[in-house]
Write an enzyme that holds these catalytic residues in place. Structure first.
Site, PDB file in Angstrom:
ATOM      1  CB  SER A   1      16.603 -61.957 -23.806  1.00 58.44           C
ATOM      2  OG  SER A   1      16.945 -62.266 -25.133  1.00 58.44           O
TER       3      SER A   1
ATOM      4  CG  HIS B   1      18.373 -61.021 -20.278  1.00 66.21           C
ATOM      5  ND1 HIS B   1      17.794 -59.780 -20.430  1.00 66.21           N
ATOM      6  CD2 HIS B   1      19.075 -61.254 -21.412  1.00 66.21           C
ATOM      7  CE1 HIS B   1      18.103 -59.291 -21.613  1.00 66.21           C
ATOM      8  NE2 HIS B   1      18.882 -60.165 -22.235  1.00 66.21           N
TER       9      HIS B   1
ATOM     10  CE  LYS C   1      21.397 -57.557 -21.745  1.00 67.18           C
ATOM     11  NZ  LYS C   1      21.198 -56.660 -22.896  1.00 67.18           N
TER      12      LYS C   1
HETATM   13  N1  PLP Z   1      24.116 -61.959 -23.922  1.00 64.28           N
HETATM   14  C1  PLP Z   1      22.784 -61.771 -23.817  1.00 64.28           C
HETATM   15  C2  PLP Z   1      21.928 -62.923 -23.403  1.00 64.28           C
HETATM   16  C3  PLP Z   1      22.212 -60.515 -24.101  1.00 64.28           C
HETATM   17  O1  PLP Z   1      20.894 -60.328 -24.010  1.00 64.28           O
HETATM   18  C4  PLP Z   1      23.071 -59.453 -24.490  1.00 64.28           C
HETATM   19  C5  PLP Z   1      22.527 -58.098 -24.804  1.00 64.28           C
HETATM   20  O2  PLP Z   1      21.539 -57.919 -25.421  1.00 64.28           O
HETATM   21  C6  PLP Z   1      24.445 -59.684 -24.581  1.00 64.28           C
HETATM   22  C7  PLP Z   1      24.940 -60.941 -24.286  1.00 64.28           C
HETATM   23  C8  PLP Z   1      25.384 -58.590 -24.936  1.00 64.28           C
HETATM   24  O3  PLP Z   1      25.542 -57.761 -23.832  1.00 64.28           O
HETATM   25  P1  PLP Z   1      26.261 -56.316 -23.997  1.00 64.28           P
HETATM   26  O4  PLP Z   1      25.179 -55.341 -24.254  1.00 64.28           O
HETATM   27  O5  PLP Z   1      26.988 -56.109 -22.719  1.00 64.28           O
HETATM   28  O6  PLP Z   1      27.191 -56.449 -25.164  1.00 64.28           O
END
Ligand code: PLP
Length: 375
Positions: A162, A190, A221
């Site tokens: 990200s 992502h 997302k």
């Molecule tokens: N994994 C990644 C790569 C993320 O970017 C995020 C959120 O920012 C998460 C996990 C966590 O996702 P959630 O918002 O569903 O807890």
């Protein structure tokens, strides 16, 4: 960190609390623009009315409704996997999986730039831990050789990272996994909904859907943006998680309205790949116009478009000046990204118009010239 208060729905155009209407938003993970899609909102309202506000229970006591089972089945079908299990977030899915799956006799090999929730999930398990250099296949191979002494090996990587908008070399990772008898886990937060010809994710993009064993992803997302996460993969693994995964066992069921949003988002994506294709075209427009203007954009073909600036102060003042021009973008600097690699991260959405994209590029060009980032 400070938080800006938004007084409107999530979308390409925002109103900020205390003024600021018509702000062009380029910093949400709303990749497909489904957060405020009328059909997604209607599905949430219907689920709320039919199934109530929430379950006041964990899943295995009194908290599983037909919509939870339907959504799990839909997620598995979307990813072409055997089964799926829902969590309150992908953070929870990542917190639960490693501890439930791996014992002290096993090994987990993790990319050094993996998301914080993967790092935390790995911390919670008692397996032997290896950290390989970011997307470095030589280093991963060396670590896999070292890990041959363990009972089971799991390679864990973000599908798309990200901060950089770069995509894990899954073909090479899967080849190494085959050679050294390892399983592959990817975090698709992502990627789900928009990478690959049908938006199935990084594994579809790179042609390895049958080689990646476990996918964790988010409903918070691209898939409507409400909340929630999941694991999808082989049925025995999902059965194991239902018995052993602590964030699943000891936390409330997903609220029906949230389930309704995600379910409708998946329906829209399974009906047509037009939304995902539209986002890809907008991403291409932004990346090529910014590169032509003289900026360096990290990553490739991903709607996360980091405008690389190097200097932390430059990133901060430029982001501020972009907002003065009505464009909301965020600067990132150390310790969120390495020293000397400060950037402004721009995120493209299917609901940005071509005019929105062009306005953003024009503002970057003006602000970049003003602050010396462009000649
Ligand atoms: N994994 C990644 C790569 C993320 O970017 C995020 C959120 O920012 C998460 C996990 C966590 O996702 P959630 O918002 O569903 O807890």
């Amino acid at each position: 960190k400070s938080e800006r208060v938004i007084a409107s729905r999530q979308g390409p155009h925002l109103r900020l609390a205390g003024g600021g209407a018509g702000i062009l938003n380029f910093c949400a993970n709303n990749y497909l623009g489904l957060s405020s899609h009328p059909e997604v909102i209607r599905a949430a309202v219907e689920a709320l009315e039919k199934f109530g506000a929430g379950l006041s229970s964990v899943r295995f006591i009194c908290g599983t409704q037909s919509i939870h089972k339907d959504l799990e089945e839909k997620i598995a079908r979307f990813h072409q996997r055997e089964d799926a299990i829902l969590y309150a977030s992908c953070f929870d899915a990542n917190a639960g999986i490693f501890e439930a799956l791996l014992t002290p006799e096993d090994a987990v090999l993790s990319d050094e730039l993996n998301h914080a929730s993967i790092i935390d999930g790995i911390r919670l398990c008692k397996a032997n831990k290896y950290r390989y250099k970011h997307m470095d296949m030589q280093d991963l191979e060396a670590k896999l050789q070292d890990a041959q002494k363990h009972r089971l090996r799991l390679v864990a990587t973000d599908g798309a990272f990200s901060m950089d908008g770069d995509i894990a070399p899954l073909r090479e990772i899967c080849q190494l996994a085959q050679k050294y008898d390892a399983l592959v886990f990817i975090d698709e937060c992502h990627a789900t909904g928009f990478l690959g010809p049908n938006g199935r994710g990084t594994d579809e993009l790179l042609g390895v859907m049958d080689k990646v064993t476990i996918i964790n992803s988010t409903l918070g997302k691209a898939l409507g943006g409400a909340a929630g996460g999941y694991t999808t993969g082989p049925k025995p693994l999902i059965d194991l998680l239902r018995q052993r995964s602590r964030p699943y066992l000891f936390s409330n069921s997903l609220p029906p309205a949230v389930v309704g949003c995600a379910s409708k988002a998946l329906d829209l994506l399974m009906e047509s790949n037009a939304i995902a294709q539209s986002m890809a075209a907008k991403t291409q427009r932004f990346r090529s116009k910014m590169t032509a203007a003289g900026f360096t954009i990290s990553g490739k073909d991903h709607p996360i478009c980091p405008v690389m600036l190097g200097d932390a102060r430059l990133a901060a003042v430029m982001a501020e000046d972009m907002l003065n021009r009505g464009i909301y973008v965020i600067g990132f600097s150390y310790p969120v990204v390495p020293k000397g690699k400060a950037r402004i991260r721009v995120q493209i959405s299917a609901v940005h118009s071509d005019e929105d994209i062009d306005r953003c590029v024009e503002a970057f060009t003006e602000v970049g010239r003003k602050h010396g980032a462009l000649p």
